[in-house]
Structure formats: structure tokens, C-alpha cells
Motif scaffolding. Structure first.
Motif, PDB file in Angstrom:
ATOM      1  N   GLY A  77       0.837  -1.188   0.000  1.00 15.46           N
ATOM      2  CA  GLY A  77       0.000   0.000   0.000  1.00 15.46           C
ATOM      3  C   GLY A  77       0.871   1.236   0.000  1.00 15.46           C
ATOM      4  N   PHE A  78       0.381   2.264  -0.666  1.00 17.99           N
ATOM      5  CA  PHE A  78       1.096   3.534  -0.598  1.00 17.99           C
ATOM      6  C   PHE A  78       0.136   4.669  -0.907  1.00 17.99           C
ATOM      7  N   GLY A  79       0.590   5.874  -0.617  1.00 16.81           N
ATOM      8  CA  GLY A  79      -0.243   7.061  -0.801  1.00 16.81           C
ATOM      9  C   GLY A  79      -0.064   7.635  -2.197  1.00 16.81           C
ATOM     10  N   ILE A  80      -1.197   7.994  -2.804  1.00 20.03           N
ATOM     11  CA  ILE A  80      -1.148   8.514  -4.174  1.00 20.03           C
ATOM     12  C   ILE A  80      -0.658   9.961  -4.179  1.00 20.03           C
ATOM     13  N   GLU A  81      -0.993  10.719  -3.121  1.00 24.61           N
ATOM     14  CA  GLU A  81      -0.551  12.112  -3.075  1.00 24.61           C
ATOM     15  C   GLU A  81       0.963  12.202  -3.180  1.00 24.61           C
ATOM     16  N   ARG A  82       1.636  11.365  -2.398  1.00 22.24           N
ATOM     17  CA  ARG A  82       3.093  11.405  -2.405  1.00 22.24           C
ATOM     18  C   ARG A  82       3.635  11.054  -3.799  1.00 22.24           C
ATOM     19  N   LEU A  83       3.039  10.017  -4.393  1.00 20.49           N
ATOM     20  CA  LEU A  83       3.449   9.615  -5.742  1.00 20.49           C
ATOM     21  C   LEU A  83       3.250  10.783  -6.706  1.00 20.49           C
ATOM     22  N   LEU A  84       2.099  11.437  -6.590  1.00 23.68           N
ATOM     23  CA  LEU A  84       1.817  12.588  -7.458  1.00 23.68           C
ATOM     24  C   LEU A  84       2.850  13.687  -7.224  1.00 23.68           C
TER      25      LEU A  84
END
Ligand code: ZN
Lengths: 840, 374
Positions: B340-347
Motif C-alpha cells: 500500500g502507498f499514498g497517491i498524493e506522495r506519488l503525485l
């Protein structure tokens, strides 16, 4: 956990050249999260030496008192003459040993030191404070050293100012790494070096004449070691080396007895508590609290105890919250000197407690009293139950060594029977978890390295060491092997899932909806779902409107917005206002997301989720209970728009956004869903009562669109004529998406007929259209309203609607008579249903 | 017209004399050449190719000739008419081109006038980035699973091996709920991750294999600042099947970062602890920007990875067998992996977004450049 590298090296003989970063890299690979490697005294440069204050001249006439001192620094200045130093601090006297930095040195910062002219004198260096040396920032006064140090001695080494500190974020499963001992064990394994275990001490066996202890709750406390030391010198100070290590580990030196307990805790991971024996009344007793009992903890707060709180008590009642914080009543007393007699009063007899408490009991007390502590942090994560004896011994040794105490021979050690827990795994279990072949030999060796006892062949019986209570399951053992062999070495393979079916209908619809609205000029926003009462008031919702019944947050980010949204509009309108506030004029936004509704749920079941066990799958009934405890969370789509829908330009004036655009956005969504939407006139907050369209699929109301009520617009400080649409996607598609039958395309010519009808102004156009369609019959190909006229010619309260009707047959060219007949039939139906009169 | 006459000599018929035919042809060609515009050309066309033109009239005479003469005259006249028609077409093409050039020049407009009459919209990059991830995994055979945002604690915590006293549970900054009368709810929270959807997927499946990803909004009681938001988007993955390994987890992660950032990308696992996975790992990916070349290379510093060479992506591991048991799956038969990971950070790192607030505030100036896909 902050671990000074110098301390770590005491237990592992790391290669001389290894830097903190090198060690950190190895530890990270083994699974410790080393967040930073702090360089202490990195830019520090001597000479920094011990000095003896020979004389102090008080300078006056300045804003603050200033001292001009002569300090003996031995031969460190090359001359042996006293050093003249101007100093603003006052916490020292003639004869005190201080730390002197000489010209040419550099203090952390970096601050180069040179002789300088100040307050009318030349200051040849500085007398240093702890802060200036980077030792800590707790006090501003200068450091006064114990008297035994010789002037001229190098203070960089004496104060261990140059070091590296590994700051390790210890995960919940690795409680043993909340000690230098635990980290040293990992470092030893990582380097393949032996560990000098500081817990390997000679400990006398338990006997009957140790401090009196009664453990009434063995479930909460399965081990209690108590020792006592008498004849302690109340004025004794912690030695510098101990203070420095405590400081580097991120704690504060406080007093000798407390420092020793903290030092041993940092070293071995076993929290200790030191009691002033003279203040204990009777046996030390471990039990749960009784209703209404109170305890004043060391931080001075009086706490009402819960019957679940595990306590340390004596005859007087609670004297400590077990494993969390001691009580003020048995605190080690600060040494106080009687000014008349010169007699020093303070703690001279100490009882050391080294106990093992149940993690859950400690965790609950911490949460209940919001009282996190270094001790509790360790108990919560699991302390080595076998470490207590060694830790108590270490504390006793230190009290004897540095406080001049005498250890009493009594050793109390109460131990509940501790079942040996072993785990049986196939020798290739780690291989099967990893997807890589390690082989039995490696598996056994790695498990032994972490301290496990391993017996067996293809099936291994593994007994974890006492400091690893986290090792309970086969996969825990697999992880130990895999991490020590290196996660970096894992191969990369792809599983083969069964063929999939792609997105669900609802997911595809959501994409289409987003693309359609964005294509129509709307910009997507994703708002927080938090709303407050104020916006519902601004919406003019009735008291019994279901949108007012909200789910509330017990701990909202903002007290202004403590509820979950029941409609998407508050967030969208706030985003609209934010954009307009930042200078945008024409704004069109959309959002797709969940609303949270209590209406339509079972009030008995709502918010009443059962606590189910986890050792089996819940039954379908239990799962249904969980779901019934949740509010409805319908998926909705909404749009808001203000300003111009088409901008002003060189082509002419722009076109203002109107209620009709809001309705059109609903049609855009419906078209994406393949659903036919019909519109009825409605009055529904927060819309303008005369400009509110109810959106229907068949007879099912799915949402509303139109212009917002002017009062709502004003209350929310929105641009005038702001429009909005919101609909429930699940209601929209409740009948399934429209299945399209391929239409038959007629090649015969079209016959066009126009119709103008005059109706009462109150008759909805949608009804006229429906009547025309129904009357025109199957020959009607399409119908379009191309003009709406109101004016004197047709009379007040009337409107004229002009339609273009296109007729076509599938199998023949229509005659003029056929087309006219169909037109007449359409008009007749409109006349009969809506009271229309044909015009022209 | 008279009937064929054997004695009739074409040479004697004035209009069919070769010189005469040539003359008529040349007259026509000259007239076409002289025509200054299409109207004049039309006149010349009528005069020289119309029914009453000399060449047409001459043509009519041919029928009366004896066979041999007929053939010769026919050829002559036919060639002449062909030349005339060709010249006419050529002249017309020239004149039409001239006319077009003139008229279309007069009709010219300034096509650089700005035309932005139809407003432009856009989808939020969190939505499109999440969809892109979804596409990567659906193409591998995964399904996209979704679930409620207000979730039962049993599904959000207990079933994930986070019992009420688990230390990790208190670190999740959970939003707790009250009902409309202010009474605390029993066992219901705002979900802190989408792992509840993993649990729901396992409960719903009668038997593995299960391959799902779970994107969605999650909630933690953090204040909004440049790097935190109390409401954020996550994507989690769950695979449960016979014989799944950490190597499969690693391969799946590698495939994901290659799909997102191109060939040569890879991931790295570092041991960590999560209650719901065992073994657990932190996952990093090679910095897609400098590909690790900024490490130890002060001349080429990398802002994306702070010259670390790796970017922290999220957490992962093998599904803890206790979690499988709570979902009725036999851990002796099946194993699983999850991440699992956060999309905001990826963005933020994929698109060089500096401030979290820009992502959450809904300013159209932020969203518009991202368009329809990402
Ligand atoms: Zn980089």
C-alpha cells in the motif's frame, strides 16, 4: 532509540574505521530504521581544557553583571600563566573547575574562538556552557566539573564531545532494540562479530531477606526483582561519563539514583524504579487499582485510577502506576543542606524495582492517563523478562561504585511460572516464504544468531530467546532468516493471476462521467467530507431534512466542521468560493464521491458493530451486523458553476451560466450512464424555488439541478446566480445502464413539420413535449423545441412553444397527407393534455 | 442531312477541308488563350465548341460522306475537337486557379485570433493517477475492489491483526465517530487505510485465488500542511494464492514501477514491521529522475530523491497468516502478499508538486494542466 556509537562499540568490537553511516547502513539492511546519524562535535576543534578559577573580578557599569576571571589552564596555553577570561555567567566560584576554550579553537556551530576585546578587557577565550559545547540545551549556566579534574586536561575527550549517535525508529515488534544491548546484538550479527552481552553479570540467587514484595496480580506482573542499597551519599553526583551517555541518548541527567535507573534502562532495556526506602510503608505490593483510588504521579498530577490500572502499592496505598510512572510520595528526595547545621538531608537508602509487566496492562494505562513514558514505551513493546535480575544487579553495582552505597544481601525475585514457547516450522519454511533457497543450514544458523534454540532436522523446533517476545509464529522466524540474508537479495518473479474481467460497470461509469464532465468544461475537485451546521443552515434545510442528520466526528480537525457530508454541495461550493476569492471569474467544478446518510438505516443496528473474534472467519450473519452498523454511503456526483459558461471575447459577449447549464450537466451524467433523464419543476433547498429541476429516471427521483436560492448564495458569499446539480449515481443506474439495440436506419426522405402551441405559462415544456411525442406516434423521428415566445400577441400568462417535428417511415416515402396527419395527432394530444391551442 | 452519295468528295466540301479544320482549331485555341476570365472563357467555349460552332457544324457534314472519306474526315475533325477541348480544360484550370487565389485571399482572416470559447475542464490528477495504477493491475488480471469510507473497526483493525491493545493501533491517528445525538459509536471509524477492503475481498471470495487492488480515500487526524493532509488517497494490493512468495511481491512491485516510470526501474525492500504482514518491508523505488546517479555525485544533485538515489514508496509484506485465518482462509494452503502507498506522495514526486495544499484545495489552476489522463 538514540544509540551513541561509542557506547555501541563497548559491546561489539566494530572495525576501527567504521563510521556511524557505515553502521547505520548495515543496521538498515537488517531491518532497523535508522532515521539519522547525528555527528556530535563534528566541527569542534580544541584546545578545550579543564580550568581552575583562580580569581573573579566583578565588573560594574554594564547592562548586566560581568566577571573578569583568571583561570589556571595548566600548560594548555603554552605559558602556564593564568588565562584572562571575561564571562557573563555567574554559577561558579573561585576554586571551581570549569571548561575553557582557548583562542584558536572552534566550537560547534562552527564558532571560531580568538582573543577579543570586550567590556574593557581582553578575553583570552571563554568559559563554556553545555549549550555552547553542543552537549544539550537544558541550561544556560556554564559547566562546573567535579573537583578531581586537573587543570589543562583535554576536555574534548573528558566530556566525550566527539561522537556519532544513531537515531533509530524502533518498530512495535522490536522492543529489545530500545536498548544499547539490543542494537549491539543486531550490529554484532550484521558484522558477524561476537557480542559482549552487558546483561551477563554475576547475580546472587534469590533469598528470603530481600525487600518485601507481594505480587497479587501475576497476570499483570510475572516477574518482580527487588534489591536494596544503603548508605548512599545524598550529595553524590552522577559521573560525567554517565551523564554524557544519558544526554546523548536523548534523556536528561536528573539525580544520581534516577540517572542510574535511566542509564541501566538504556543499556539493558529493563525499566527500573528507585524508591526511597525510608518512605515505603510495609511490603511493596503489585495489584490492580480499587475504584476511586487516586495517585499523585511524579509529574505532580493527581490521577484518578481505573480498576484495570496495575499499581505498585504499600500500606499507605498506591505508590506508583506500574511500569508507567512512579508516585510522588516515594520519590528519591533531592539533597537539601540545612544552612545551620550543614547537615545534608536526602535519600540514603534505595529500593530498586526491576519488574516485568503485561504489555496490554501498561498500554491501556498509558492510553487511559495519556501518560507516555520511556518505561511504558518499553513495556508496551515487550521487555526481556529475564533481564530484570541483571538490571537490578547493574543498578546496585553503580550505586555502590559511584554513590558510595552498600549493597544489602537480600535478593527478592518473584517469578510466575513461565511456559516455554516454541515454534515448529519446516526447515524450508523461510525458503517458501521468500521464494528463494536458503537451505536448512543457513536457516538454523540465522535463527541461532538471533538467540533462538533450534533442534530438529527437516522439521525444526525453535525456542526464541527471552528478549524476543515478538517471535510467536512461523512467519516471524521466516522474517528473521530473510532479513538477515538480505531483502535486497530476493529474486523478482511475477505470479500468474487468473484472467481478469477489467473494471466493474460502476467503475467504468465513474470514468465516463469524469471524462464527460471534464469534456464539458468542468474541473474535478476532491473535497474533504467534513461539514458544519452553518452550511446546512445556509442551505435553508428544514429541521427534519435528512441531510441534517449527520454522522459526527468525535475528534474533528476543526470544531466548525465536525460532521460528515450528507451532500457533496458544501465542499464544492467552498471550493467555488475559494477559486473566486483567488480571482477566478468563470468557474465550473464537479466532484464524484460518497455522502454519509443515516436515513434509511436500521437505528438499532447503526453504529453498533460487534467485536468479533479473529481466530475464525465471521459468519455471514456477523458480517451483515458489521455492515448494518455503518451509515449509508451513497456515491454521488455534483456540479457547481458561476460566472460565464462561455467567456466574453472578440466574438462578442459571453454567456452567463444558468440553471439550464446545471440541468445540462445532469444530462451529461445521464448520457454517460446511458440513462434517459426527465425533468420536473420542483422546490427543494438549497435551490431557487422557481428555478429548481427535479431529475427523474422514470418515476424515481435521482437528484436536483438549477440555480441556488439567493439567500443561500448570500449566506455562503457565493457569486450571484450560482448554479448547482447533485444526483445519486446508484439511483441513476438502479435499472442498469441502457442496453442499446442497434437502430434501423431508414433511407427514405424525411418530412418536416413545424408546430406552434400556446399554453399557460405554468405548463412545463416537458409535459407539452411528452404529449407531442406520444400523439405523433411511431413515425416521429425527432422533435426539437426551437423557440419560446412570450408577449402581448399571445396574451398575459401564456407562452408560445414552437417545435420542429421530423417524420420518417422505415419502408416508404411519407406522403404529405401522412405527415400532416401525424402532426395533427401530435397537436391533438398536446391540446387535450395541456390545454394548448395551436397557433398560426 | 442527305443520304450517302458515292460521288460526294470531301475535298470538295469546303467545311471539311483539312486547312479549314486546322483554321477552326487554331481560332478556338486563340480565343481560349485570349479569354481573360472564366466568363470570357465561357463565351469562347460556346462560340467554339457549342452546337452552332463551326467545328460542330463541320462534324455534322461527315455523316454524308462515302465510307473512305468519312473515316478520314472523322479523324481530322475528332483530333481537332480533342485539341480544342483539351485547351479549354487547361485554360479553365488556369483561370479557376487564378480566381480561387483572388477570392480566397479576399476571404482570409487572422486565424491567430484566440478562440477559447468552449471552457476547458480537467480531471483531478489524484483520480487519473489512481486510474492509471488501476489499469496497470487490471491488465495483469487484478480486479479493483472498493468499500465504505466509514468502516467497522473489526474490518479496519481487528481482522488485520491489530487488536484493541495493539500498539500500532494508537499510532494511526484515527477519526472516531459519534451519532447525530453525540453518542460515541461502537466499533465504527473513518477508515485509516483501505485494508478493510482487502478483508472484505477475502471474506467475499469463497476460496482464493484473490487478486485485487483497493484504491480509495482514507482518513487520519493530521493537520493539513505542506506534506500532510487528514484526507488522502491510497492504493493497496492484495494477492492470495497457492505458493505466493516475497519474490512474487518484489516482481509485482518492479513491474509496477516499470509501468509507471519506464524500463530500468526497480524497487528495493527494507525490513520493517506492520501487524498485518509478516515478513514486512518498506519499499523504495529507484529515483526515476536521476536513476541513482546523483548518489555521491555533488555535481549532479537531485531534488527528487535528495540525492539518495531511492524514493520511499510505502509498506508491503506477506499477508500475516493470522489475517488469513480471520478471513477463513487456510494459511497452510494459501499465502498472500500485499502492499500500500499514498497517491498524493506519488503525485508529488512524479510531477514535482511542492505543496500538499495545492492538491487538496481544488484550485482550478492546479488541476487544469493535468487534463484528462496522467
Ligand atoms: Zn534522484
Amino acid at each position: 532509540m538514540r544509540v551513541p556509537l561509542s557506547w555501541l562499540r563497548e559491546y561489539v568490537d566494530l572495525p576501527a574505521g567504521e563510521t556511524g553511516r557505515d553502521v547505520a547502513d548495515r543496521l538498515v539492511r537488517a531491518g532497523l530504521e535508522v532515521e539519522t546519524v547525528e555527528q556530535l562535535g563534528g566541527d569542534l576543534k580544541g584546545p578545550l581544557v579543564v580550568g581552575k578559577v583562580l580569581a573573579i573580578e566583578e565588573l560594574t557599569g554594564f547592562k548586566k553583571p560581568i566577571r573578569y576571571c583568571q583561570v589556571d589552564v595548566g600548560d594548555a596555553n603554552g605559558t602556564g600563566e593564568p588565562q584572562n577570561i571575561v564571562c557573563g555567567a555567574r554559577n561558579f566560584a573561585v576554586g571551581d573547575k570549569v571548561v575553557v576554550v582557548l583562542p584558536g579553537a572552534v566550537l560547534p556551530g562552527p564558532f571560531p574562538i580568538s582573543a577579543r576585546q570586550t567590556y574593557g578587557h581582553t578575553s583570552e577565550g571563554m568559559i563554556c556552557s553545555a549549550r555552547e559545547l553542543g552537549m544539550g540545551d537544558e541550561h544556560d549556566g556554564i559547566i562546573v566539573l567535579p573537583a578531581e579534574y586537573v587543570p589543562g586536561t583535554d576536555a574534548v575527550e573528558l566530556l566525550e564531545l566527539v561522537d556519532e549517535v544513531l537515531d533509530i525508529a524502533v518498530t512495535a515488534d522490536r522492543g529489545y532494540c530500545l536498548s544499547v544491548r539490543g542494537v549491539a546484538r543486531e550490529a554484532a550479527i550484521a558484522y558477524g562479530l561476537p557480542l559482549s552481552d552487558p546483561a551477563l553479570l554475576d547475580v546472587p540467587p534469590a533469598n528470603a531477606y530481600g525487600p518485601l514484595v507481594k505480587v497479587e496480580d501475576q497476570a499483570g506482573c510475572d516477574r518482580f526483582v527487588a534489591r536494596s542499597v544503603i548508605g548512599i551519599e545524598p550529595t553524590a553526583l552522577s559521573p560525567l561519563w554517565m551523564q554524557r551517555r544519558i544526554q546523548k541518548a536523548g534523556m536528561r541527567p536528573i539525580s544520581l539514583a534516577v540517572d542510574i535507573t535511566n542509564y541501566v534502562m538504556l543499556e539493558l532495556g529493563q525499566p527500573l524504579h528507585a524508591y526511597d526506602r525510608s518512605r515505603i510503608d510495609g511490603a511493596i505490593t503489585v495489584r490492580r487499582a480499587r475504584a476511586g483510588e487516586k495517585l499523585r504521579t511524579l509529574d505532580g498530577v493527581e490521577r484518578t485510577l481505573d480498576v484495570e490500572d496495575l499499581l505498585i502499592c504499600d500500606n499507605s496505598g498506591p505508590i506508583g502506576l506500574a511500569g508507567v510512572m512512579g508516585g510522588a510520595g516515594t520519590e528519591i528526595a533531592t539533597a537539601v543542606e540545612d544552612p545551620e547545621t550543614g547537615r545534608v538531608d536526602g535519600t540514603t537508602e534505595v529500593v530498586i524495582e526491576a519488574a516485568h509487566f503485561a504489555p496490554v496492562a501498561i498500554a491501556r494505562s498509558v492510553r487511559r492517563h495519556k501518560l507516555p513514558s520511556e518505561a511504558a514505551k518499553r513495556f508496551e513493546r515487550g521487555v526481556d523478562p529475564e533481564a530484570g535480575k541483571a538490571a537490578a544487579q547493574r543498578a546496585v553495582d553503580l550505586l555502590v561504585l559511584v554513590a558510595g552505597g552498600t549493597a544489602e544481601a537480600g535478593v527478592t525475585d518473584i517469578a510466575a511460572p513461565h511456559p516455554v514457547h516454541s515454534i515448529t516450522i519446516a526447515a524450508d519454511h523461510p525458503d517458501r516464504v521468500a521464494g528463494q533457497e536458503y537451505g536448512r543450514e543457513t536457516v538454523v544458523r540465522r535463527l541461532q544468531e538471533v538467540g533462538c534454540t533450534v533442534v530438529g532436522g527437516d522439521v525444526l523446533v525453535v525456542t526464541p530467546p527471552s528478549w524476543r517476545p515478538d517471535l510467536t509464529d512461523p512467519n516471524d522466524l521466516a522474517e528473521e532468516v530473510i532479513r538477515l540474508e538480505g531483502y535486497a537479495e530476493l529474486p523478482s518473479t511475477l505470479p500468474t493471476p487468473p484472467a481478469g474481467t477489467g473494471l466493474t460497470e460502476s467503475q467504468r461509469l465513474r470514468r465516463r462521467t469524469g471524462l464527460a464532465l471534464a469534456g464539458a468544461g468542468y474541473v474535478e475537485v476532491l473535497n474533504y467530507p467534513f461539514i458544519g451546521e452553518a452550511v446546512l443552515d445556509a442551505f435553508g434545510l428544514d429541521a427534519d431534512d435528512p441531510r441534517r442528520t449527520t454522522v459526527q466526528l468525535a475528534n474533528p480537525i476543526s470544531d466548525e466542521e465536525p460532521s460528515l457530508r450528507t451532500t457533496l454541495l458544501p465542499g464544492l461550493l467552498a471550493a467555488l468560493r475559494r477559486n473566486v476569492g483567488r480571482g477566478a471569474t468563470d468557474v465550473a467544478l464537479f466532484e464524484q464521491g460518497l455522502a454519509f446518510r443515516v436515513d434509511g438505516t436500521d437505528p438499532e443496528a447503526l453504529f453498533n458493530a460487534p467485536r468479533l473474534p479473529v481466530d475464525r472467519r465471521p459468519t455471514d450473519e456477523e458480517i451483515a451486523q458489521l455492515n448494518a452498523a455503518l451509515p449509508r454511503q451513497p456515491r454521488r456526483v455534483a456540479t457547481v458553476l458561476a460566472g460565464n459558461r462561455e467567456p466574453d471575447g472578440w466574438w462578442g459577449k459571453g454567456r452567463a451560466a444558468t440553471w439550464a447549464d446545471a440541468v445540462e450537466s445532469a444530462r451529461t451524467v445521464a448520457a454517460a450512464a446511458g440513462v434517459e433523464l426527465t425533468v420536473r419543476q420542483d422546490r427543494h433547498a438549497p435551490w431557487h424555488p422557481g428555478r429548481c429541476a427535479a431529475l427523474y429516471v422514470g418515476d424515481r427521483l435521482v437528484g436536483h439541478a438549477g440555480e441556488l436560492h439567493p439567500r443561500t448564495v448570500k449566506a455562503l458569499h457565493l457569486p450571484e446566480r450560482t448554479c448547482a446539480m447533485e444526483l445519486d449515481v446508484e439511483l441513476l443506474t438502479a435499472d442498469g445502464g441502457g442496453h442499446v439495440e442497434g437502430p434501423r436506419i431508414s433511407g427514405f426522405p424525411v418530412a418536416t413539420q413545424d408546430v406552434a402551441l400556446v399554453v399557460d405559462a405554468t405548463v412545463p415544456a416537458a409535459e407539452v413535449e411528452a404529449a407531442l411525442r406520444s400523439g405523433a406516434g411511431p413515425l416521429l423521428e425527432s422533435l426539437r423545441l426551437f423557440d419560446v415566445y412570450t408577449g402581448e400577441q399571445i396574451g398575459a400568462d401564456k407562452k408560445s412553444l414552437a417545435y420542429a417535428l421530423r417524420f420518417r417511415a422505415a419502408d416508404r416515402t411519407l406522403t404529405a397527407e401522412e405527415a400532416s396527419a401525424a402532426r395533427e395527432a401530435a397537436v391533438a394530444e398536446a391540446v387535450s393534455r395541456t390545454g394548448a391551442t395551436a397557433r398560426g | 442531312m442527305s443520304a450517302p452519295n458515292k460521288s460526294y468528295d470531301p475535298v470538295e466540301v469546303e467545311a471539311l477541308k483539312p486547312e479549314e479544320i486546322e483554321r477552326l482549331r487554331d481560332e478556338a485555341l486563340a480565343a481560349f488563350e485570349a479569354a481573360a476570365d472564366l466568363a470570357a472563357l465561357q463565351e469562347a467555349k460556346v462560340a467554339h465548341t457549342g452546337d452552332r460552332s463551326p467545328l460542330s457544324l463541320a462534324n455534322r457534314e461527315i455523316g454524308a460522306l462515302p465510307p473512305q472519306a468519312k473515316k478520314e474526315a472523322g479523324q481530322r475533325v475528332g483530333q481537332a475537337r480533342g485539341a480544342v477541348n483539351k485547351a479549354l480544360a487547361e485554360r479553365r484550370a488556369v483561370l479557376e486557379a487564378e480566381r480561387d487565389a483572388r477570392v480566397l485571399t479576399e476571404e482570409a482572416v487572422d486565424v491567430t485570433l484566440p478562440y477559447d470559447r468552449a471552457p476547458r475542464g480537467a480531471r483531478h490528477p489524484l483520480t487519473t493517477l489512481s486510474e492509471r495504477l488501476g489499469d496497470i493491475f487490471t491488465s495483469m488480471g487484478y480486479a479493483i475492489a472498493e468499500g465504505p469510507e466509514v468502516e467497522a473497526e473489526w474490518l479496519n483493525f481487528d481482522a488485520l491483526n491489530m487488536g484493541p491493545d495493539h500498539p500500532a493501533r494508537s499510532t494511526q491517528d484515527t477519526f472516531f465517530l459519534k451519532d447525530a445525538t453525540g453518542q460515541p459509536t461502537d466499533g465504527v471509524v473513518l477508515r485509516t487505510h483501505t485494508s478493510g477492503v482487502q478483508i472484505r475481498s477475502m471474506l467475499a471470495a469463497s476460496e482464493p485465488p484473490i487478486y485485487v487492488i483497493c484504491p480509495g480515500r482514507v482518513f487520519r487526524s493530521d493537520e493539513l500542511d505542506a506534506t500532510h493532509t487528514p484526507v488522502f488517497s491510497q492504493i493497496e494490493l492484495l494477492a492470495v494464492d497457492e505458493g505466493l512468495t516475497m519474490a512474487d511481491l518484489k516482481g509485482t512491485l518492479d513491474h509496477m514501477v516499470v509501468s509507471l516510470f519506464g524500463e530500468g526501474m526497480k524497487t528495493r525492500l527494507r525490513p520493517n514491521y506492520f501487524p498485518f504482514t509478516e515478513p514486512s518491508a518498506e519499499m523504495d523505488m529507484v529515483c526515476f529522475h536521476c536513476r541513482g546517479e546523483s548518489v555521491g555525485n555533488p555535481d549532479r544533485p537531485c531534488r527528487t530523491c535528495s540525492s539518495e538515489g531511492w524514493i520511499e514508496l510505502g509498506g508491503c509484506g506477506m499477508v500475516n497468516p493470522r489475517v488469513l485465518i480471520a478471513c477463513g482462509i487456510d494459511p497452510n494452503k494459501y499465502s498472500g502478499f500485499a502492499f500500500g502507498f499514498g497517491i498524493e506522495r506519488l503525485l508529488m514526486f512524479r510531477h514535482n508538486v511542492e505543496d500538499m495544499r495545492d492538491i487538496v484545495e481544488g484550485d482550478v489552476r492546479f488541476t487544469l494542466p493535468f487534463g484528462m489522463e496522467i
